[in-house]
Each structure stands twice: as C-alpha cells, then as structure tokens.
Motif scaffolding. Structure first.
Motif, PDB file in Angstrom:
ATOM      1  N   GLN A  10       0.816  -1.270  -0.205  1.00  0.00           N
ATOM      2  CA  GLN A  10      -0.043  -0.080   0.088  1.00  0.00           C
ATOM      3  C   GLN A  10       0.906   1.118  -0.153  1.00  0.00           C
ATOM      4  N   LEU A  11       2.111   1.059   0.973  1.00  0.00           N
ATOM      5  CA  LEU A  11       2.793   2.426   0.862  1.00  0.00           C
ATOM      6  C   LEU A  11       3.605   2.511  -0.538  1.00  0.00           C
ATOM      7  N   ARG A  12       3.938   1.402  -0.869  1.00  0.00           N
ATOM      8  CA  ARG A  12       4.543   1.347  -2.550  1.00  0.00           C
ATOM      9  C   ARG A  12       3.571   2.113  -3.403  1.00  0.00           C
ATOM     10  N   GLN A  13       2.278   1.607  -3.321  1.00  0.00           N
ATOM     11  CA  GLN A  13       1.380   2.362  -4.441  1.00  0.00           C
ATOM     12  C   GLN A  13       1.082   3.836  -4.139  1.00  0.00           C
ATOM     13  N   ARG A  14       1.056   4.222  -2.911  1.00  0.00           N
ATOM     14  CA  ARG A  14       1.139   5.690  -2.470  1.00  0.00           C
ATOM     15  C   ARG A  14       2.096   6.423  -2.975  1.00  0.00           C
ATOM     16  N   ALA A  15       3.387   5.748  -2.885  1.00  0.00           N
ATOM     17  CA  ALA A  15       4.526   6.512  -3.108  1.00  0.00           C
ATOM     18  C   ALA A  15       4.720   6.478  -5.009  1.00  0.00           C
ATOM     19  N   TRP A  16       4.160   5.235  -5.326  1.00  0.00           N
ATOM     20  CA  TRP A  16       4.232   5.467  -6.836  1.00  0.00           C
ATOM     21  C   TRP A  16       3.313   6.439  -7.472  1.00  0.00           C
ATOM     22  N   ASP A  17       2.087   6.438  -6.852  1.00  0.00           N
ATOM     23  CA  ASP A  17       0.943   7.537  -7.345  1.00  0.00           C
ATOM     24  C   ASP A  17       1.701   8.959  -7.216  1.00  0.00           C
ATOM     25  N   ASP A  40      10.954   2.633 -11.049  1.00  0.00           N
ATOM     26  CA  ASP A  40      10.513   1.730  -9.803  1.00  0.00           C
ATOM     27  C   ASP A  40      10.397   2.560  -8.575  1.00  0.00           C
ATOM     28  N   VAL A  41       9.675   1.945  -7.754  1.00  0.00           N
ATOM     29  CA  VAL A  41       9.331   2.470  -6.677  1.00  0.00           C
ATOM     30  C   VAL A  41       9.351   1.201  -5.362  1.00  0.00           C
ATOM     31  N   ALA A  42      10.262   1.315  -4.521  1.00  0.00           N
ATOM     32  CA  ALA A  42      10.482   0.208  -3.510  1.00  0.00           C
ATOM     33  C   ALA A  42      10.097   0.718  -2.112  1.00  0.00           C
ATOM     34  N   VAL A  43       9.709   0.085  -1.417  1.00  0.00           N
ATOM     35  CA  VAL A  43       9.402   0.505   0.095  1.00  0.00           C
ATOM     36  C   VAL A  43      10.338  -0.557   1.086  1.00  0.00           C
ATOM     37  N   ASP A  45      11.231  -1.358   5.103  1.00  0.00           N
ATOM     38  CA  ASP A  45      10.851  -0.947   6.463  1.00  0.00           C
ATOM     39  C   ASP A  45      10.315   0.683   6.409  1.00  0.00           C
ATOM     40  N   GLY A  46       9.469   0.645   5.409  1.00  0.00           N
ATOM     41  CA  GLY A  46       8.696   2.277   5.549  1.00  0.00           C
ATOM     42  C   GLY A  46       9.307   3.059   4.865  1.00  0.00           C
ATOM     43  N   ARG A  47      10.739   2.905   4.290  1.00  0.00           N
ATOM     44  CA  ARG A  47      11.327   4.107   3.492  1.00  0.00           C
ATOM     45  C   ARG A  47      11.275   3.893   2.134  1.00  0.00           C
ATOM     46  N   VAL A  48      10.998   4.937   1.537  1.00  0.00           N
ATOM     47  CA  VAL A  48      10.669   4.786   0.121  1.00  0.00           C
ATOM     48  C   VAL A  48      12.092   5.133  -0.708  1.00  0.00           C
ATOM     49  N   GLU A  49      12.125   4.275  -1.864  1.00  0.00           N
ATOM     50  CA  GLU A  49      13.373   4.560  -2.760  1.00  0.00           C
ATOM     51  C   GLU A  49      12.699   4.589  -4.120  1.00  0.00           C
ATOM     52  N   VAL A  50      12.995   5.770  -4.917  1.00  0.00           N
ATOM     53  CA  VAL A  50      12.250   5.700  -6.258  1.00  0.00           C
ATOM     54  C   VAL A  50      13.508   5.716  -7.265  1.00  0.00           C
ATOM     55  N   ALA A  51      13.449   4.952  -8.389  1.00  0.00           N
ATOM     56  CA  ALA A  51      14.185   4.704  -9.432  1.00  0.00           C
ATOM     57  C   ALA A  51      13.840   5.580 -10.610  1.00  0.00           C
ATOM     58  N   ILE A  52      14.673   6.299 -11.240  1.00  0.00           N
ATOM     59  CA  ILE A  52      14.252   7.134 -12.469  1.00  0.00           C
ATOM     60  C   ILE A  52      15.490   6.795 -13.368  1.00  0.00           C
ATOM     61  N   THR A  53      15.041   6.886 -14.786  1.00  0.00           N
ATOM     62  CA  THR A  53      16.188   6.734 -15.870  1.00  0.00           C
ATOM     63  C   THR A  53      15.897   7.994 -16.637  1.00  0.00           C
ATOM     64  N   PRO A  54      17.199   8.771 -16.909  1.00  0.00           N
ATOM     65  CA  PRO A  54      17.079   9.920 -17.783  1.00  0.00           C
ATOM     66  C   PRO A  54      16.695   9.639 -19.119  1.00  0.00           C
ATOM     67  N   LEU A  71       9.511  16.291  -3.049  1.00  0.00           N
ATOM     68  CA  LEU A  71       8.647  17.226  -2.602  1.00  0.00           C
ATOM     69  C   LEU A  71       7.250  16.442  -2.759  1.00  0.00           C
ATOM     70  N   ALA A  72       6.874  15.985  -3.788  1.00  0.00           N
ATOM     71  CA  ALA A  72       5.584  15.007  -3.956  1.00  0.00           C
ATOM     72  C   ALA A  72       5.545  13.976  -2.985  1.00  0.00           C
ATOM     73  N   LEU A  73       6.843  13.325  -2.548  1.00  0.00           N
ATOM     74  CA  LEU A  73       6.629  12.252  -1.659  1.00  0.00           C
ATOM     75  C   LEU A  73       6.557  12.848  -0.148  1.00  0.00           C
ATOM     76  N   GLU A  74       7.406  14.008  -0.025  1.00  0.00           N
ATOM     77  CA  GLU A  74       7.166  14.694   1.387  1.00  0.00           C
ATOM     78  C   GLU A  74       5.675  15.296   1.725  1.00  0.00           C
ATOM     79  N   ARG A  75       5.009  15.482   0.607  1.00  0.00           N
ATOM     80  CA  ARG A  75       3.685  16.142   0.812  1.00  0.00           C
ATOM     81  C   ARG A  75       2.546  14.931   1.030  1.00  0.00           C
ATOM     82  N   GLU A  76       3.204  13.890   0.757  1.00  0.00           N
ATOM     83  CA  GLU A  76       2.085  12.774   1.013  1.00  0.00           C
ATOM     84  C   GLU A  76       2.724  11.854   2.200  1.00  0.00           C
ATOM     85  N   GLY A  77       3.629  12.647   2.983  1.00  0.00           N
ATOM     86  CA  GLY A  77       4.087  12.136   4.171  1.00  0.00           C
ATOM     87  C   GLY A  77       5.311  11.063   4.225  1.00  0.00           C
TER      88      GLY A  77
END
Length: 167
Positions: A10-17, A40-43, A45-54, A71-77
């Motif tokens: 659920q956290l992963r989906q919220r972070a992905w969104d 990709d978005v991985a969670v 232990d409750g910590r989010v890591e987002v992978a991006i490719t330029p 900033l988007a992740l921060e706004r989502e908590g």
C-alpha cells in the motif's frame, strides 16, 4: 513499528502515485510516468526509494525531476525518501506510454515512432505532422527546442513542429 507486506504494498502504491504525477519540466503536459522515466518504487522498512532513468545522460531536467519527486513524496508524508538514477538499461522512447504519445501529439509535438517502425540504414523516416496529420514532412534540424527533439516542418500545412527523437 512492524510493517507487513500488505502495508508495504500500500505504501509503495501511494509513493508510486505521488511520483508518477511529477511533470517533466521541459514538456509540462507529460508526467515522468508518461515518459517512462519513472522506473521503480520500492519500500523497505517504511522507507521509499524511487528509481528514475534519464531520457539521455546529462539531461538537465533530471535534477528538477528528482527534487519534484522528493517534494511530492514529502507532501504524501514520506520522510527521508531516496531518489536514485539508473542508467542501465538506457532509457528508450519505447518506454513512453500510449497516453504520453497522445499528450505529445495534442501539445503539438510529434511523438516518437516505435522502434519496430524505424527505417533501416539509408531509409526514409516518415513523421506525421501533429497539426494536420500529413506524412508530407521534412526535417529542418536534428536539434529542436530541447536536446531530445528535432525540428521538422509540414509541407502540407507549412507549420514547423518538434519531433521527439527516438532513442
């Protein structure tokens, strides 16, 4: 705090969104999910890591995209999230969504052709005009308004337009 697998999902989906809604600063009608930059978005232990490719190495928009994701992740908590850049495999226009291609066309930029439709060496590339749809177009410059676009012109309606180059 113990996090179950379902809560990680659920956290992963919220972070992905949240990350998926970040727009490309160079083409603001596209999100990074539309572009295929969000990989990709991985969670853990409750910590989010987002992978991006330029879209290409050295893309000047990546620093802004990384900041906007944070900033988007921060706004989502999500606190202390991490955004990492992944260079391999290299980004390809084939990762762009059908929705992203539609948005580009409506914005007046010819979307990239799928890799399977690229012409062989010495072949002629046909790019449809995003204004009138004509295939009677010509390249004016391999360099457009940004490094990932070329400048084309329609011979039918005479309008110039950007073409998102295939990678």
């Amino acid at each position: 705090m113990v996090i179950t697998l379902s809560s990680d999902a659920q956290l992963r989906q919220r972070a992905w969104d949240a990350a998926a809604n970040v727009v490309d600063p160079e083409i603001p009608v596209l999100t990074i999910a539309d572009l295929g930059v969000l990989r990709d978005v991985a969670v853990t232990d409750g910590r989010v890591e987002v992978a991006i490719t330029p879209t290409y190495s050295g893309c000047p928009a990546m620093n802004m995209i990384q900041l906007e994701i944070e900033l988007a992740l921060e706004r989502e908590g999500f606190r202390n999230s991490k955004v990492r850049t992944v260079l391999s495999p290299a980004w390809t226009t084939d990762w762009m969504s059908a929705e992203g291609r539609r948005k580009l066309r409506e914005y007046g930029i010819a979307p990239p052709q799928p890799a399977s439709s690229r012409r062989a060496l010495f072949g002629v590339q046909e790019v449809a005009c995003p204004q009138c749809g004509s295939d009677d177009t010509e390249v004016l410059s391999e360099f457009g308004s940004t490094s990932c676009k070329a400048l084309w012109r329609c011979r039918s309606c005479r309008e110039p337009f950007d073409y998102f180059k295939c990678h």
